[in-house]
Design a protein around this motif. Structure first.
Motif, PDB file in Angstrom:
ATOM      1  N   GLY A 207       6.219  -1.287  25.768  1.00 49.89           N
ATOM      2  CA  GLY A 207       7.123  -0.052  25.454  1.00 49.89           C
ATOM      3  C   GLY A 207       7.753   0.098  24.122  1.00 49.89           C
ATOM      4  N   GLU A 208       7.730  -0.987  23.194  1.00 48.83           N
ATOM      5  CA  GLU A 208       8.261  -0.892  21.881  1.00 48.83           C
ATOM      6  C   GLU A 208       7.236  -0.186  21.092  1.00 48.83           C
ATOM      7  OE1 GLU A 208      10.424  -4.089  20.277  1.00 48.83           O
ATOM      8  OE2 GLU A 208      11.221  -4.647  22.131  1.00 48.83           O
ATOM      9  N   MET A 209       7.507   0.695  20.047  1.00 42.66           N
ATOM     10  CA  MET A 209       6.753   1.199  18.983  1.00 42.66           C
ATOM     11  C   MET A 209       5.930   0.143  17.990  1.00 42.66           C
ATOM     12  SD  MET A 209       8.899   4.682  18.207  1.00 42.66           S
ATOM     13  CE  MET A 209      10.346   3.830  17.981  1.00 42.66           C
ATOM     14  N   ASP A 210       4.939   0.667  17.730  1.00 45.26           N
ATOM     15  CA  ASP A 210       4.328  -0.248  16.792  1.00 45.26           C
ATOM     16  C   ASP A 210       4.772   0.302  15.318  1.00 45.26           C
ATOM     17  OD1 ASP A 210       2.619  -1.834  15.305  1.00 45.26           O
ATOM     18  OD2 ASP A 210       0.825  -0.720  15.579  1.00 45.26           O
TER      19      ASP A 210
ATOM     20  N   LEU B  34       2.899  11.543  15.235  1.00 43.58           N
ATOM     21  CA  LEU B  34       3.461  10.004  15.674  1.00 43.58           C
ATOM     22  C   LEU B  34       2.944   8.916  14.735  1.00 43.58           C
ATOM     23  CD1 LEU B  34       3.140  10.795  19.570  1.00 43.58           C
ATOM     24  CD2 LEU B  34       5.299  10.704  18.180  1.00 43.58           C
ATOM     25  N   ASP B  35       1.712   9.218  14.580  1.00 48.91           N
ATOM     26  CA  ASP B  35       1.165   8.154  13.568  1.00 48.91           C
ATOM     27  C   ASP B  35       1.661   8.136  12.320  1.00 48.91           C
ATOM     28  OD1 ASP B  35      -1.244   6.192  12.678  1.00 48.91           O
ATOM     29  OD2 ASP B  35      -1.842   7.828  11.584  1.00 48.91           O
ATOM     30  N   LEU B  36       1.879   9.310  11.604  1.00 49.34           N
ATOM     31  CA  LEU B  36       2.400   9.378  10.352  1.00 49.34           C
ATOM     32  C   LEU B  36       3.887   8.777  10.397  1.00 49.34           C
ATOM     33  CD1 LEU B  36       1.101  13.098   9.262  1.00 49.34           C
ATOM     34  CD2 LEU B  36       0.649  10.874   8.078  1.00 49.34           C
ATOM     35  N   PHE B  37       4.763   9.437  11.172  1.00 49.27           N
ATOM     36  CA  PHE B  37       6.231   8.756  11.293  1.00 49.27           C
ATOM     37  C   PHE B  37       6.381   7.164  11.657  1.00 49.27           C
ATOM     38  CE2 PHE B  37       7.360  13.020  11.401  1.00 49.27           C
ATOM     39  CZ  PHE B  37       8.561  13.137  11.105  1.00 49.27           C
ATOM     40  N   ARG B  38       5.206   6.604  12.448  1.00 49.15           N
ATOM     41  CA  ARG B  38       5.177   5.377  12.618  1.00 49.15           C
ATOM     42  C   ARG B  38       4.859   4.523  11.508  1.00 49.15           C
ATOM     43  NH1 ARG B  38       1.988   6.056  18.117  1.00 49.15           N
ATOM     44  NH2 ARG B  38       3.603   6.096  19.479  1.00 49.15           N
TER      45      ARG B  38
ATOM     46  N   TYR C 113      14.915   8.695  12.029  1.00 46.62           N
ATOM     47  CA  TYR C 113      15.742   7.508  12.291  1.00 46.62           C
ATOM     48  C   TYR C 113      15.031   6.799  13.606  1.00 46.62           C
ATOM     49  CZ  TYR C 113      19.390   8.876   8.948  1.00 46.62           C
ATOM     50  OH  TYR C 113      20.149   8.724   7.657  1.00 46.62           O
ATOM     51  N   TYR C 114      14.504   7.723  14.493  1.00 47.47           N
ATOM     52  CA  TYR C 114      14.189   7.314  15.663  1.00 47.47           C
ATOM     53  C   TYR C 114      12.907   6.266  15.541  1.00 47.47           C
ATOM     54  CZ  TYR C 114      11.563   7.124  20.138  1.00 47.47           C
ATOM     55  OH  TYR C 114      11.096   6.611  21.502  1.00 47.47           O
TER      56      TYR C 114
ATOM     57  N   GLN D 231      19.884   2.486  14.555  1.00 44.58           N
ATOM     58  CA  GLN D 231      21.140   2.013  14.805  1.00 44.58           C
ATOM     59  C   GLN D 231      22.165   3.600  14.930  1.00 44.58           C
ATOM     60  OE1 GLN D 231      22.552  -1.090  12.575  1.00 44.58           O
ATOM     61  NE2 GLN D 231      21.426  -2.903  13.907  1.00 44.58           N
ATOM     62  N   TRP D 232      22.060   4.186  13.857  1.00 46.62           N
ATOM     63  CA  TRP D 232      22.807   5.534  13.707  1.00 46.62           C
ATOM     64  C   TRP D 232      22.359   6.130  14.734  1.00 46.62           C
ATOM     65  CZ3 TRP D 232      22.158  10.501  12.972  1.00 46.62           C
ATOM     66  CH2 TRP D 232      23.390  11.251  12.737  1.00 46.62           C
ATOM     67  N   TYR D 233      21.107   6.373  14.895  1.00 45.69           N
ATOM     68  CA  TYR D 233      20.736   7.415  16.137  1.00 45.69           C
ATOM     69  C   TYR D 233      20.975   7.035  17.320  1.00 45.69           C
ATOM     70  CZ  TYR D 233      16.963   9.632  18.880  1.00 45.69           C
ATOM     71  OH  TYR D 233      16.399  10.495  19.739  1.00 45.69           O
TER      72      TYR D 233
END
Length: 186
Positions: free
Chosen positions: A7-10, A82-86, A108-109, A166-168
């Motif tokens: 479940g963790e993001m790459d 999603l790909d761009l942000f990752r 931040y996410y 962490q802020w998020y």
């Protein structure tokens, strides 16, 4: 971060900066392009700038785009976003006029630091040097300085991105507690 459990993001920090959203004059695209050309010309790192979103770029920029600028001038699908942000290293919001933007929370996410302009509520969501950078709106010189600071120390960007996450997460906890208290008062 890569592959640390189900479940963790790459998440990665590839050498590109992301401007995401409509290409409108109030979003400071012309200042961003000017600042990026200046900041990247003297920088040893080969960063790319990705402009991802629909709009008429000719209304804000005349002539050829600076070197290492990729234009994705179309509506961006959720999968592509999603790909761009990752994969990006820094999310850019060089707006010259804005009240707020959900993109800071999105960045931040995905554990990405931000570079925002000092307009509206945008700077309220940035701890300078910890979760991102702040530049003056419509001022290419301060934007160039902030971009140069980010490009000169790319090893800091993941650390800043984690601080942003962490802020998020803390904001989400506080909002939930406030809602619970409100509901309990009825």
């Amino acid at each position: 971060i890569n592959g640390h459990g189900p479940g963790e993001m790459d998440i990665s920090y590839e050498p590109f900066l992301l401007f995401f959203g409509r290409l409108e004059a109030y979003k400071g695209v012309e200042y961003l392009l000017t600042a990026f050309a200046q900041a990247s010309s003297g920088n040893p790192t080969d960063y790319q700038l990705v402009l991802a979103g629909p709009g008429d770029l000719t209304k804000v920029w005349v002539g050829n785009l600076p070197a290492r600028v990729e234009l994705r001038n179309r509506l961006i699908t959720d999968v592509e976003a999603l790909d761009l942000f990752r994969r990006c290293s820094l999310v850019l919001l060089p707006y010259i006029d804005a009240t707020q933007s959900a993109l800071i929370g999105s960045a931040y996410y995905f554990q990405k630091p931000v570079l925002v302009s000092r307009t509206g509520a945008l700077p309220e969501y940035v701890n300078t040097g910890e979760t991102g950078f702040i530049a003056e709106p419509g001022h290419p010189t301060t934007l160039t300085r902030a971009l140069s600071a980010a490009l000169c120390e790319p090893e800091r960007l993941p650390q800043m991105g984690r601080a942003g996450r962490q802020w998020y997460d803390q904001q989400r906890v506080e909002e939930e507690e406030q809602l619970r208290a409100l509901y309990a008062s009825f």
